[in-house]
Write a protein that holds these residues in place. Sequence first.
Motif, PDB file in Angstrom:
ATOM      1  N   LEU A  58       0.836  -1.200   0.000  1.00 41.10           N
ATOM      2  CA  LEU A  58       0.000   0.000   0.000  1.00 41.10           C
ATOM      3  C   LEU A  58       0.873   1.253   0.000  1.00 41.10           C
ATOM      4  O   LEU A  58       1.994   1.247   0.513  1.00 41.10           O
ATOM      5  N   THR A  59       0.354   2.321  -0.553  1.00 44.10           N
ATOM      6  CA  THR A  59       1.065   3.594  -0.511  1.00 44.10           C
ATOM      7  C   THR A  59       0.825   4.251   0.849  1.00 44.10           C
ATOM      8  O   THR A  59      -0.106   3.887   1.586  1.00 44.10           O
ATOM      9  N   ASN A  60       1.659   5.215   1.178  1.00 45.49           N
ATOM     10  CA  ASN A  60       1.480   5.930   2.448  1.00 45.49           C
ATOM     11  C   ASN A  60       0.123   6.625   2.506  1.00 45.49           C
ATOM     12  O   ASN A  60      -0.490   6.725   3.582  1.00 45.49           O
ATOM     13  N   LYS A  61      -0.350   7.077   1.363  1.00 43.67           N
ATOM     14  CA  LYS A  61      -1.656   7.746   1.320  1.00 43.67           C
ATOM     15  C   LYS A  61      -2.780   6.763   1.629  1.00 43.67           C
ATOM     16  O   LYS A  61      -3.731   7.082   2.360  1.00 43.67           O
ATOM     17  N   GLU A  62      -2.687   5.558   1.075  1.00 50.34           N
ATOM     18  CA  GLU A  62      -3.711   4.536   1.326  1.00 50.34           C
ATOM     19  C   GLU A  62      -3.714   4.116   2.796  1.00 50.34           C
ATOM     20  O   GLU A  62      -4.775   3.919   3.393  1.00 50.34           O
ATOM     21  N   ILE A  63      -2.526   4.001   3.369  1.00 49.09           N
ATOM     22  CA  ILE A  63      -2.433   3.623   4.781  1.00 49.09           C
ATOM     23  C   ILE A  63      -2.960   4.755   5.659  1.00 49.09           C
ATOM     24  O   ILE A  63      -3.611   4.519   6.690  1.00 49.09           O
ATOM     25  N   SER A  64      -2.715   5.986   5.241  1.00 50.81           N
ATOM     26  CA  SER A  64      -3.199   7.143   5.986  1.00 50.81           C
ATOM     27  C   SER A  64      -4.722   7.150   6.064  1.00 50.81           C
ATOM     28  O   SER A  64      -5.312   7.530   7.087  1.00 50.81           O
ATOM     29  N   GLU A  65      -5.367   6.707   4.991  1.00 53.44           N
ATOM     30  CA  GLU A  65      -6.837   6.616   4.985  1.00 53.44           C
ATOM     31  C   GLU A  65      -7.316   5.593   6.008  1.00 53.44           C
ATOM     32  O   GLU A  65      -8.339   5.779   6.679  1.00 53.44           O
ATOM     33  N   THR A 119      -5.710   4.668   8.816  1.00 52.60           N
ATOM     34  CA  THR A 119      -5.520   5.177  10.169  1.00 52.60           C
ATOM     35  C   THR A 119      -6.504   6.294  10.503  1.00 52.60           C
ATOM     36  O   THR A 119      -6.911   6.455  11.663  1.00 52.60           O
ATOM     37  N   ARG A 120      -6.904   7.040   9.493  1.00 47.61           N
ATOM     38  CA  ARG A 120      -7.870   8.111   9.708  1.00 47.61           C
ATOM     39  C   ARG A 120      -9.228   7.545  10.116  1.00 47.61           C
ATOM     40  O   ARG A 120      -9.947   8.109  10.964  1.00 47.61           O
ATOM     41  N   LYS A 121      -9.570   6.415   9.539  1.00 51.71           N
ATOM     42  CA  LYS A 121     -10.834   5.765   9.901  1.00 51.71           C
ATOM     43  C   LYS A 121     -10.793   5.263  11.346  1.00 51.71           C
ATOM     44  O   LYS A 121     -11.823   5.220  12.010  1.00 51.71           O
ATOM     45  N   GLU A 122      -9.580   4.886  11.799  1.00 55.28           N
ATOM     46  CA  GLU A 122      -9.454   4.439  13.174  1.00 55.28           C
ATOM     47  C   GLU A 122      -9.738   5.580  14.160  1.00 55.28           C
ATOM     48  O   GLU A 122     -10.288   5.364  15.234  1.00 55.28           O
ATOM     49  N   ILE A 123      -9.375   6.800  13.751  1.00 49.22           N
ATOM     50  CA  ILE A 123      -9.619   7.967  14.616  1.00 49.22           C
ATOM     51  C   ILE A 123     -11.119   8.233  14.725  1.00 49.22           C
ATOM     52  O   ILE A 123     -11.624   8.627  15.784  1.00 49.22           O
ATOM     53  N   GLU A 124     -11.821   7.994  13.636  1.00 45.25           N
ATOM     54  CA  GLU A 124     -13.269   8.305  13.587  1.00 45.25           C
ATOM     55  C   GLU A 124     -14.094   7.283  14.370  1.00 45.25           C
ATOM     56  O   GLU A 124     -15.283   7.525  14.622  1.00 45.25           O
ATOM     57  N   LYS A 125     -13.524   6.149  14.708  1.00 47.83           N
ATOM     58  CA  LYS A 125     -14.290   5.125  15.434  1.00 47.83           C
ATOM     59  C   LYS A 125     -14.617   5.581  16.865  1.00 47.83           C
ATOM     60  O   LYS A 125     -13.837   6.243  17.517  1.00 47.83           O
TER      61      LYS A 125
END
Length: 377
Positions: free
Chosen positions: A362-369, A371-377
């Motif tokens: 995965l690209t860093n951008k894809e991984i960032s997406e 981790t961002r979803k983890e924050i929203e949980k």
Amino acid sequence: MRKITLRLLKELPEKYITSGLILIIILFIYGILGSYFIMDLSFVDSVYYSVITMATVGYGDYIPTTGIQKVFATTLALSGVALLAYVFNVMLTSFQERMILFSRGARKMKVIEKMDDYYIICGYGRVGKVVLDELQRRNQNVILIDKNEEAVEDLEETDSLIILHKDATDNDLISKLAGKKCRSVILCTGDDVINIFISLTIRETNPNAWIVSRASKLENVSRLKKAGANKVVSPEVIGGQDLYFESARPHLLNITVRHELDEIFDEFEIISKHGCTLENIQYHLPGIETPLVREIKKNDLTDAKEFKNYLKTHDDKMESIKNLYKIVNNIHSHVISGPDAETFDKLLEDLEKNEEILGINLTNKEISEITRKEIEK
């Protein structure tokens, strides 16, 4: 002293055989002229007398009688014997040396034939040394090609390192070695023209070969790519360590996983079992695209056990790692190097049984997406 001896042996055949033959011709002319004017022989008889005297045959049909004739015959005979013995001795020595070199070369080719796979390094300079160190650290088979014997005299050949004192631009040599068993050809010579020529030579007979080349000048990067190099690296930008990573690109796997701290040692055991190397761990901080990278470069299970014991006896270090895992929500990536795609398939199959795999390469951008979803949980 050793360098001087090797240099003399190398120059001996061409330099001294040529000089010896010139001296024989001069002596032969001396014999003809002396026979003609001193021995009072005809031209044909002078040639005949010079040959048999220089060769010390001496049939006795022409016998010197005066003092000057005897001096002439003696000098001609002694000089002829000395020169002929010298030339034939040098020629024999040269032949023996070449036979020894041929025998060594044949033995090395047999060792190469038994290798399952290998990397080829062309040129052993400052960059080539770094690349070789990286490959040997990962227990890879290496064929090092450098025609300068002095450059590699400190290296010791092993079952996994073969040194060829050859010209890498030799069509037959490089085309044969860069076949199916060659993982990658790494061109480390400081001459871009030579690197371009080698790339063209390899690409003619091995269209699927993976070629990584050094570019001494940035303007030659595009030329090297046109010549067939898959990757071109300029030491002005990155070093020899990155040359290894680019050459191993078909054999690198980047997996993004999620698991607890207690499972990292089981994970390392699986990686080690498949003969792979854990190059680094990338911790993905939520909301930050660039990961926190920790270099590992290990494939020995002993290192993991030592680290585990270290954490057990250092509570503060254990607490720090636990906090890191909490911050990244147990999400991190591993860059793993291995022998081939088949090994990676088996590795992934075993890892899936022990942990959650979020993605591969995965690209860093894809991984960032993620981790961002983890924050929203």
